[in-house]
Design an enzyme around this catalytic site. Structure first.
Site, PDB file in Angstrom:
ATOM      1  N   HIS A  22      -2.025   8.852  -6.298  1.00  0.00           N
ATOM      2  CA  HIS A  22      -2.046  10.204  -6.865  1.00  0.00           C
ATOM      3  C   HIS A  22      -3.451  10.552  -7.361  1.00  0.00           C
ATOM      4  CE1 HIS A  22      -0.296  13.712  -8.983  1.00  0.00           C
ATOM      5  NE2 HIS A  22      -1.253  13.467  -9.872  1.00  0.00           N
ATOM      6  N   GLU A  23      -4.014   9.665  -8.163  1.00  0.00           N
ATOM      7  CA  GLU A  23      -5.346   9.934  -8.709  1.00  0.00           C
ATOM      8  C   GLU A  23      -6.424   9.877  -7.623  1.00  0.00           C
ATOM      9  OE1 GLU A  23      -5.484  11.166 -11.535  1.00  0.00           O
ATOM     10  OE2 GLU A  23      -3.470  10.618 -12.199  1.00  0.00           O
ATOM     11  N   HIS A  26      -6.853  13.319  -6.251  1.00  0.00           N
ATOM     12  CA  HIS A  26      -7.734  14.150  -7.084  1.00  0.00           C
ATOM     13  C   HIS A  26      -9.199  13.756  -6.890  1.00  0.00           C
ATOM     14  CE1 HIS A  26      -4.401  16.044  -9.057  1.00  0.00           C
ATOM     15  NE2 HIS A  26      -4.019  14.981  -9.735  1.00  0.00           N
TER      16      HIS A  26
END
Length: 367
Positions: A22-23, A26
């Site tokens: 997920h990170e 980003h």
């Protein structure tokens, strides 16, 4: 391996991978859009390990494995930053100076990477182990059920409910669930011929008083042959989409009272299930991770201000209005969003402890 150790290791692996991916979404999107990333942290709390890469990003590994974060340079705008922060800004590398589309891409990339992870995991599973399928072949008939009263037997193939020809197990479940107490007929294929069995659909009432239909059969699960890479990717996309629709449907049922919110689980339930799934082998753990990755992606897209979805709503309003949403509105929204997330966390943890029987155990001590 001791059960507690297996549970802890499986939980750390499952959540660690999901948070990292997920990170990473980003992080990579920020790099793509020309934003410097100051911090990439897996977990919360005082860092156990930290190091800097060649572009100046600080990578952290922290002890509380309940999430993580990426901190883009200049994430706070001029109306929020201190003079010291503004003095340290790198021209052209700050998040707040980027066009609204670039900021939206950076925020949306996290959930998108969770969906991509689910597709990759499912595709790998289907390529190497085959795709599990639940066929509409009766494997077991529950004693005292509507199916037993109708004369359904193991190895029967359910092909029709009333006048409707069913295509798969999901179709059967949808028809039966929607018709509690209905007088209808089952068409089952038995020994090469179709037999018609009159049936009264069973009724189950949950604690909220909602009635749903139940037949009382368990279907046969099979694993198909390993797929080619292209077929596996196509099937993985279908499976991920099916889980998205199924999850949103379950959430809608909770919101409308059709399903009890007591089924909402939190981190303790995830830890328990991680340990249970791990004992069945790598394939089961991979499938569980894919399911959780879909859920994590969806949750982060909910329009709650502290989540990615809430920020995307603000960026959408900014694109429509031609100016950012006022700081006062943002501050109030983030406070309300934090309260909602904290409430959901406490509620899900309460559900987990109830599920584990803690409160019954405490009551028995007091009794």
């Amino acid at each position: 391996m001791p059960e507690l150790l297996r549970t802890l290791l499986a939980f750390a692996l499952v959540l660690g991978v999901l948070v990292f991916i997920h990170e990473l979404g980003h992080y990579l999107a920020a790099r793509w859009r020309g934003v410097h990333v100051e911090v990439f942290s897996i977990g919360f709390g005082r860092p156990l390990l930290r190091w800097h890469d060649r572009v100046g990003t600080e990578w952290r590994l922290c002890p509380i494995p309940l999430g993580g974060y990426v901190k883009p340079h200049g994430f706070e705008g001029p109306d929020e930053a201190t003079p010291e922060q503004m003095a340290a800004w790198l021209p052209g590398r700050t998040f707040h100076d980027k066009p609204v589309l670039s900021r939206a891409i950076v925020i949306a990339a996290g959930p998108i990477f969770n969906f991509l992870l689910a597709i990759v995991l499912f595709a790998g599973l289907f390529m190497f182990a085959g795709r599990p399928e639940i066929r509409n072949v009766v494997g077991q008939v529950v004693a005292g059920s509507a199916a037993e009263a109708a004369g359904v037997k193991p190895d029967d193939v359910i092909v029709r409910i009333g006048d409707h020809t069913v295509s798969d197990v999901a179709d059967i479940q949808a028809r039966v669930t929607a018709e509690p107490g209905a007088h209808t007929e089952l068409g089952v294929r038995r020994g090469g011929q179709v037999v018609t069995l009159p049936v009264i659909v069973g009724t189950v009432t949950d604690k909220s008083g909602t009635r749903t239909g139940q037949l009382g059969v368990m279907f046969t699960a099979t694993v198909g042959k390993p797929m080619s890479p292209m077929a596996a990717v196509g099937a993985a996309v279908q499976e991920t989409w099916r889980l998205i629709i199924q999850t949103l449907g379950g959430l809608w049922q909770m919101l409308t009272g059709q399903h009890s919110a007591k089924d909402l689980g939190g981190p303790l339930r995830i830890a328990q299930m991680s340990g249970q799934v791990a004992q069945y082998g790598v394939a089961s753990l991979v499938s569980f991770m894919a399911l959780l990755s879909v859920n994590l992606g969806l949750i982060n897209l909910f329009p709650i201000p502290v989540l990615d979805g809430g920020r995307l709503v603000f960026y959408g309003l900014e694109a429509l209005l031609g100016r950012p949403v006022s700081r006062r509105v943002r501050d109030i929204s983030f406070q309300a969003g934090f309260a909602v997330i904290a409430g959901l966390f406490l509620f899900s943890t309460f559900n987990d402890l109830s599920h584990f029987g803690l409160f019954r155990w405490v009551a028995s001590l007091n009794g």
